[in-house]
Design a protein around this motif. Structure first.
Motif, PDB file in Angstrom:
ATOM      1  N   MET A   1      15.250   7.940 -26.743  1.00 53.22           N
ATOM      2  CA  MET A   1      13.812   7.642 -26.695  1.00 53.22           C
ATOM      3  C   MET A   1      13.525   6.469 -25.752  1.00 53.22           C
ATOM      4  O   MET A   1      12.578   6.513 -24.965  1.00 53.22           O
ATOM      5  CB  MET A   1      13.269   7.337 -28.084  1.00 53.22           C
ATOM      6  N   LEU A   2      14.352   5.425 -25.824  1.00 47.25           N
ATOM      7  CA  LEU A   2      14.163   4.264 -24.952  1.00 47.25           C
ATOM      8  C   LEU A   2      14.215   4.679 -23.489  1.00 47.25           C
ATOM      9  O   LEU A   2      13.359   4.287 -22.682  1.00 47.25           O
ATOM     10  CB  LEU A   2      15.237   3.204 -25.243  1.00 47.25           C
ATOM     11  N   LEU A   3      15.206   5.474 -23.138  1.00 48.30           N
ATOM     12  CA  LEU A   3      15.346   5.906 -21.750  1.00 48.30           C
ATOM     13  C   LEU A   3      14.189   6.811 -21.319  1.00 48.30           C
ATOM     14  O   LEU A   3      13.717   6.714 -20.186  1.00 48.30           O
ATOM     15  CB  LEU A   3      16.690   6.587 -21.532  1.00 48.30           C
ATOM     16  N   LYS A   4      13.712   7.654 -22.206  1.00 51.59           N
ATOM     17  CA  LYS A   4      12.568   8.502 -21.857  1.00 51.59           C
ATOM     18  C   LYS A   4      11.323   7.647 -21.634  1.00 51.59           C
ATOM     19  O   LYS A   4      10.530   7.913 -20.720  1.00 51.59           O
ATOM     20  CB  LYS A   4      12.309   9.538 -22.952  1.00 51.59           C
ATOM     21  N   MET A   5      11.130   6.617 -22.454  1.00 48.00           N
ATOM     22  CA  MET A   5       9.972   5.739 -22.284  1.00 48.00           C
ATOM     23  C   MET A   5      10.075   4.924 -20.995  1.00 48.00           C
ATOM     24  O   MET A   5       9.092   4.720 -20.298  1.00 48.00           O
ATOM     25  CB  MET A   5       9.824   4.797 -23.478  1.00 48.00           C
TER      26      MET A   5
END
Length: 164
Positions: free
Chosen positions: A13-17
């Motif tokens: 999720m962090l990388l997608k954000m």
């Protein structure tokens, strides 16, 4: 870290954000190629093998070379899961390689929860790792160049956002 589903989900999720364009992962720089090969089937299954440039080497000389050939702030994101005695050295080099506003993530910063225990309650085989993790945590907590968040996922994940 990949073994903990909560940590993996959070990192995804962090990388997608963030949607980082240039990343560096210290686990993709290793003197032992077999560690990389363990994860290779998953990399192939994810269809990202063309995005990973594994370098068989100690990480510090590679980071030092990157500092010579790239301008400061060349990377948006860095992930470190490597030899714990060099976390401080990696951090100093990444503070130059990762741009202001970029993120560095360090794995294993709770060392199985031992960093919160008294030495007498820690098995002998975990004491060195506990000391290294605790010292690194103290060091980055005092580093005014970053904002940090330590998450109790997996074996502990510390997220640093470079602010200066």
């Amino acid at each position: 870290m990949a073994a903990d589903p909560h940590a993996s989900q959070f990192m995804t999720m962090l990388l997608k954000m963030m949607n980082p364009k240039r990343t560096i992962e210290i686990t993709a720089i290793d003197p032992v190629r077999s560690w990389y090969e363990i994860g290779l089937p998953f990399i192939i299954k994810a269809g990202i093998e063309d995005k990973i440039d594994f370098i068989q080497s100690q990480a510090l000389p590679i980071l030092d070379n990157l500092l010579l050939v790239r301008k400061e702030g060349s990377f948006d994101f860095a992930f470190v899961d490597a030899d714990k005695q060099n976390y401080g050295n990696y951090h100093e080099r990444l503070m130059k390689l990762v741009k202001v506003g970029g993120v560095m993530v360090y794995d294993n910063t709770l060392w199985g929860g031992t960093v919160a225990k008294h030495d007498g309650d820690v098995p002998d085989e975990k004491k060195e790792g506990k000391a290294l993790a605790a010292e690194f945590n103290r060091r980055i907590a005092a580093d005014g160049r970053v904002e940090i968040c330590l998450l109790p996922l997996g074996d502990g994940i510390t997220i640093c956002r470079r602010i200066s």
